[in-house]
Write a protein that holds these residues in place. Sequence first.
Motif, PDB file in Angstrom:
ATOM      1  N   VAL A  17       0.843  -1.199   0.000  1.00 40.78           N
ATOM      2  CA  VAL A  17       0.000   0.000   0.000  1.00 40.78           C
ATOM      3  C   VAL A  17       0.880   1.250   0.000  1.00 40.78           C
ATOM      4  O   VAL A  17       0.642   2.190  -0.757  1.00 40.78           O
ATOM      5  CB  VAL A  17      -0.963  -0.012   1.204  1.00 40.78           C
ATOM      6  CG1 VAL A  17      -1.722   1.298   1.312  1.00 40.78           C
ATOM      7  CG2 VAL A  17      -1.928  -1.194   1.109  1.00 40.78           C
ATOM      8  N   SER A  18       1.912   1.252   0.813  1.00 41.17           N
ATOM      9  CA  SER A  18       2.844   2.394   0.865  1.00 41.17           C
ATOM     10  C   SER A  18       3.560   2.582  -0.462  1.00 41.17           C
ATOM     11  O   SER A  18       3.769   3.715  -0.902  1.00 41.17           O
ATOM     12  CB  SER A  18       3.879   2.197   1.974  1.00 41.17           C
ATOM     13  OG  SER A  18       3.244   2.226   3.231  1.00 41.17           O
ATOM     14  N   ALA A  19       3.932   1.480  -1.116  1.00 37.88           N
ATOM     15  CA  ALA A  19       4.604   1.564  -2.413  1.00 37.88           C
ATOM     16  C   ALA A  19       3.696   2.212  -3.460  1.00 37.88           C
ATOM     17  O   ALA A  19       4.179   2.845  -4.399  1.00 37.88           O
ATOM     18  CB  ALA A  19       5.041   0.177  -2.883  1.00 37.88           C
ATOM     19  N   ALA A  20       2.381   2.078  -3.274  1.00 36.81           N
ATOM     20  CA  ALA A  20       1.417   2.712  -4.178  1.00 36.81           C
ATOM     21  C   ALA A  20       1.137   4.157  -3.759  1.00 36.81           C
ATOM     22  O   ALA A  20       0.227   4.793  -4.296  1.00 36.81           O
ATOM     23  CB  ALA A  20       0.123   1.904  -4.206  1.00 36.81           C
ATOM     24  N   GLU A  21       1.896   4.648  -2.775  1.00 38.19           N
ATOM     25  CA  GLU A  21       1.757   6.010  -2.238  1.00 38.19           C
ATOM     26  C   GLU A  21       0.371   6.259  -1.646  1.00 38.19           C
ATOM     27  O   GLU A  21      -0.231   7.312  -1.831  1.00 38.19           O
ATOM     28  CB  GLU A  21       2.105   7.053  -3.300  1.00 38.19           C
ATOM     29  CG  GLU A  21       3.543   6.942  -3.765  1.00 38.19           C
ATOM     30  CD  GLU A  21       3.930   7.972  -4.794  1.00 38.19           C
ATOM     31  OE1 GLU A  21       3.070   8.778  -5.218  1.00 38.19           O
ATOM     32  OE2 GLU A  21       5.118   7.977  -5.176  1.00 38.19           O
ATOM     33  N   LEU A  22      -0.121   5.242  -0.925  1.00 38.04           N
ATOM     34  CA  LEU A  22      -1.408   5.321  -0.241  1.00 38.04           C
ATOM     35  C   LEU A  22      -1.195   5.002   1.229  1.00 38.04           C
ATOM     36  O   LEU A  22      -0.176   4.442   1.617  1.00 38.04           O
ATOM     37  CB  LEU A  22      -2.407   4.332  -0.859  1.00 38.04           C
ATOM     38  CG  LEU A  22      -2.752   4.552  -2.328  1.00 38.04           C
ATOM     39  CD1 LEU A  22      -3.539   3.370  -2.867  1.00 38.04           C
ATOM     40  CD2 LEU A  22      -3.537   5.840  -2.507  1.00 38.04           C
ATOM     41  N   ASP A  46      -4.743  13.137  -1.668  1.00 41.16           N
ATOM     42  CA  ASP A  46      -5.450  13.549  -2.880  1.00 41.16           C
ATOM     43  C   ASP A  46      -6.633  12.648  -3.211  1.00 41.16           C
ATOM     44  O   ASP A  46      -7.157  12.706  -4.316  1.00 41.16           O
ATOM     45  CB  ASP A  46      -4.477  13.565  -4.064  1.00 41.16           C
ATOM     46  CG  ASP A  46      -3.332  14.531  -3.849  1.00 41.16           C
ATOM     47  OD1 ASP A  46      -3.577  15.631  -3.311  1.00 41.16           O
ATOM     48  OD2 ASP A  46      -2.190  14.185  -4.194  1.00 41.16           O
ATOM     49  N   GLY A  47      -7.034  11.788  -2.272  1.00 41.11           N
ATOM     50  CA  GLY A  47      -8.096  10.837  -2.558  1.00 41.11           C
ATOM     51  C   GLY A  47      -7.531   9.630  -3.277  1.00 41.11           C
ATOM     52  O   GLY A  47      -6.328   9.505  -3.489  1.00 41.11           O
ATOM     53  N   VAL A  48      -8.412   8.709  -3.660  1.00 42.42           N
ATOM     54  CA  VAL A  48      -7.979   7.471  -4.301  1.00 42.42           C
ATOM     55  C   VAL A  48      -8.763   7.284  -5.596  1.00 42.42           C
ATOM     56  O   VAL A  48      -9.992   7.258  -5.581  1.00 42.42           O
ATOM     57  CB  VAL A  48      -8.202   6.250  -3.377  1.00 42.42           C
ATOM     58  CG1 VAL A  48      -7.712   4.980  -4.040  1.00 42.42           C
ATOM     59  CG2 VAL A  48      -7.504   6.450  -2.042  1.00 42.42           C
TER      60      VAL A  48
END
Length: 165
Positions: A17-22, A46-48
């Motif tokens: 999840v962190s790697a996806a910048e979330l 910035d939302g998803v």
Amino acid sequence: MSTTQSERLRGLLEPLVSAAELDLEEIEVSRAGRRRTLRVIVDSDDGVELDACADLSRALSQKLDETDAMGEDEYVLEVTSPGTDRPLTRQRHYVRATGRLVAFRLHEGQEVVARVLAVDEEGLDTEVPGVKGRRPTARRIAFDDIARARVEIEFNRKDKKEEEA
């Protein structure tokens, strides 16, 4: 879901999840009869986007297939963003709500609806809208004083992109 399974799933999925910048907000495992659902709730400043959820779902599914974290039983994986009615519980939730109208229930029982202007480590600077022609008033709300908070839906509110234009 047992704490051990929850911790194991969080440890397994959070790096992806962190790697996806979330941000990984929550992991829920529910059962209805023989069917199980693993719901992974993610968010960002910035939302998803839907495409980001789909990409993350594929990455999480692959990782889960490589491990026995969900056991042998079948399950459905759902990757989603938090709903508009989700409670604000962490400082980053309040930061994301900057500029938005929020309904607060304070520990003392008082209810306040105010626009979040700024957030720091201790609390929030807010503006309570004026009623019946009165001017808005500034109010400081400490995190320790908040029992519950949720963003109020504003149908006529300009979004950030419109305000910046």
